[in-house]
Design a protein around this motif. Structure first.
Motif, mmCIF file in Angstrom:
data_model
loop_
_atom_site.group_PDB
_atom_site.id
_atom_site.type_symbol
_atom_site.label_atom_id
_atom_site.label_comp_id
_atom_site.label_asym_id
_atom_site.label_seq_id
_atom_site.Cartn_x
_atom_site.Cartn_y
_atom_site.Cartn_z
ATOM 1 N N HIS A 75 56.727 6.293 37.897
ATOM 2 C CA HIS A 75 56.884 6.849 39.396
ATOM 3 C C HIS A 75 57.117 8.303 39.248
ATOM 4 O O HIS A 75 57.954 8.913 40.003
ATOM 5 N N TYR A 76 56.302 8.606 38.281
ATOM 6 C CA TYR A 76 56.660 10.160 37.869
ATOM 7 C C TYR A 76 56.449 11.144 39.047
ATOM 8 O O TYR A 76 57.260 12.247 39.145
ATOM 9 N N ARG A 77 55.612 10.991 40.107
ATOM 10 C CA ARG A 77 55.503 11.879 41.042
ATOM 11 C C ARG A 77 56.698 11.779 42.057
ATOM 12 O O ARG A 77 56.753 12.814 42.892
ATOM 13 N N ASP A 78 57.621 11.068 41.836
ATOM 14 C CA ASP A 78 58.690 11.068 42.867
ATOM 15 C C ASP A 78 59.940 11.826 42.317
ATOM 16 O O ASP A 78 61.023 12.122 42.791
ATOM 17 N N PHE A 79 59.617 12.535 41.198
ATOM 18 C CA PHE A 79 60.771 13.344 40.285
ATOM 19 C C PHE A 79 60.340 14.777 40.277
ATOM 20 O O PHE A 79 59.010 15.131 40.139
ATOM 21 N N GLU A 80 61.401 15.515 40.176
ATOM 22 C CA GLU A 80 61.329 17.077 40.022
ATOM 23 C C GLU A 80 61.866 17.300 38.585
ATOM 24 O O GLU A 80 62.984 17.464 38.448
ATOM 25 N N LEU A 81 60.610 17.366 37.777
ATOM 26 C CA LEU A 81 61.082 17.270 36.275
ATOM 27 C C LEU A 81 60.035 17.921 35.489
ATOM 28 O O LEU A 81 58.984 18.014 35.945
ATOM 29 N N TYR A 82 60.192 18.460 34.405
ATOM 30 C CA TYR A 82 59.224 19.109 33.579
ATOM 31 C C TYR A 82 59.027 17.809 32.254
ATOM 32 O O TYR A 82 60.001 17.307 31.983
ATOM 33 N N ALA A 83 57.681 17.984 31.900
ATOM 34 C CA ALA A 83 57.348 17.153 30.554
ATOM 35 C C ALA A 83 56.460 18.260 29.769
ATOM 36 O O ALA A 83 56.002 19.128 30.267
ATOM 37 N N GLU A 84 56.478 17.754 28.473
ATOM 38 C CA GLU A 84 55.741 18.526 27.414
ATOM 39 C C GLU A 84 54.667 17.565 26.650
ATOM 40 O O GLU A 84 55.290 16.300 26.413
ATOM 41 N N LEU A 85 53.544 17.902 26.533
ATOM 42 C CA LEU A 85 52.580 17.326 25.767
ATOM 43 C C LEU A 85 51.793 18.306 25.034
ATOM 44 O O LEU A 85 51.160 19.195 25.502
ATOM 45 N N ARG A 86 51.890 17.963 23.630
ATOM 46 C CA ARG A 86 50.921 18.857 22.797
ATOM 47 C C ARG A 86 51.366 20.406 22.821
ATOM 48 O O ARG A 86 50.377 21.219 22.971
ATOM 49 N N GLY A 87 52.580 20.630 23.068
ATOM 50 C CA GLY A 87 52.985 22.171 23.163
ATOM 51 C C GLY A 87 52.995 22.739 24.678
ATOM 52 O O GLY A 87 53.279 23.669 24.912
ATOM 53 N N VAL A 88 52.221 21.768 25.595
ATOM 54 C CA VAL A 88 52.137 22.496 26.869
ATOM 55 C C VAL A 88 53.259 21.838 27.672
ATOM 56 O O VAL A 88 53.408 20.659 28.074
ATOM 57 N N ILE A 89 53.919 22.831 28.603
ATOM 58 C CA ILE A 89 55.149 22.454 29.317
ATOM 59 C C ILE A 89 54.837 22.848 30.743
ATOM 60 O O ILE A 89 54.460 23.902 30.969
ATOM 61 N N LYS A 90 54.994 21.690 31.539
ATOM 62 C CA LYS A 90 54.604 22.087 33.145
ATOM 63 C C LYS A 90 55.207 20.938 33.970
ATOM 64 O O LYS A 90 55.824 20.114 33.422
#
Length: 321
Positions: A75-90
């Protein structure tokens, strides 16, 4: 932009890192406030730069965070959060569902939407011990979740985690969400490397000790520098393979790394929190409602403040349990 120099670290050092630190006298005044051996822990911290507590983290909180993480993936679209994958944070909403299902995803500052995460950050032994290290209540600055071993090269935290108003008021906790196996790429640390006479200060350019967007040197150069410092000091790395329920706390200048994953089938699920003290917590990170007793999780003498820039009010399931 203000340039941070070695003096900024030295002048903001916690009492226990100062030459005249008197642990005996401190414990005489404060030792009755905890149910662990405060003298032993503070002495070990001063000499080694870390402490560990075994089986103090409630398993139900760990399981609740694991449940929150799985809910967040769906349900990630319901939350205002940042995530990181392979050095990319967005922002988490800019990732695809497939990307968020990959092993290497880290969720940043999940304590802002997960009560289980906030309470794990403020586990009694962590909040209490760091409160004594800082001589001020411990405050969570940010957090990271890990699914597998990071395999991150040797580094220290403060060049990157540096929004606190007193630079050297920095520490971290590492909580395994499962028993960690030696082949899973466990945490590695270098005992005693937190002392500035061992680490000295890496120059990112023009004397700055912090990594900036315009720094003349890059993180891999810090790793080379620290590896050489450890070699010259004769410090051998130690591996941390904890059980679910344990917690490891380290100094903001302790050299550490993620070891190589030897079995790709194994996970290394864990939760990291970076802390500063209440008197060094950045005011702009504190929600205005905190003045009225809300806008923060307060537990065991420690604080997790709501970030004032977050507009969404959605919370993960552990808030309703």
């Amino acid at each position: 932009m203000k340039k941070f120099l070695p003096k900024d670290w030295i002048n903001s050092a916690a009492w226990i890192d100062q030459e005249n630190a008197n642990i005996d006298e401190y414990v005489k005044r404060h030792g009755d406030s905890v149910d662990f051996d405060l003298h032993e822990k503070l002495t070990f911290w001063r000499e080694k730069g870390y402490v560990a507590f075994e089986q103090v983290v409630p398993h139900d909180l760990i399981d609740a965070l694991a449940g929150d993480i799985e809910y967040l993936r769906k349900h990630y679209r319901d939350f205002e959060l940042y995530a990181e994958l392979r050095g990319v944070i967005k922002p988490i909403g800019e990732f695809s569902e497939e990307e968020l299902g990959l092993d290497g995803v880290k969720f940043n500052s999940i304590q802002t939407v997960s009560l289980a995460a906030a309470r794990l950050s403020l586990v009694k032994e962590v909040s209490s011990f760091l409160g004594h290290v800082f001589q001020s209540p411990a405050c969570a600055l940010q957090s990271l979740t890990f699914y597998k071993g990071s395999q991150q090269s040797i580094h220290v935290d403060y060049p990157y985690v540096r929004c606190q108003t007193q630079l050297a008021k920095l520490a971290a906790s590492w909580i395994p969400l499962e028993d960690i196996q030696p082949e899973a790429g466990p945490l590695v640390y270098y005992p005693g490397s937190h002392k500035t006479e061992i680490s000295d200060f890496f120059d990112w350019g023009d004397g700055s000790i912090l990594f900036e967007s315009d720094s003349k040197r890059q993180p891999h150069e810090l790793s080379v520098y620290l590896a050489e410092r450890m070699k010259n000091a004769g410090i051998e790395p130690e591996v941390f393979c904890p059980k679910k329920g344990d917690v490891f706390i380290w100094h903001g200048n302790l050299s550490h790394e993620g070891s190589k994953i030897l079995n790709e089938e194994l996970t290394r699920r864990s939760y990291v929190t970076h802390f500063t003290s209440l008197d060094a917590y950045p005011p702009e990170h504190k929600h205005p409602s905190a003045k009225n007793g809300s806008g923060a999780v307060v537990e065991n003498g420690g604080y997790c403040f709501d970030y004032p820039w977050l507009k969404q009010t959605n919370k993960l399931p552990s808030w309703t349990i």
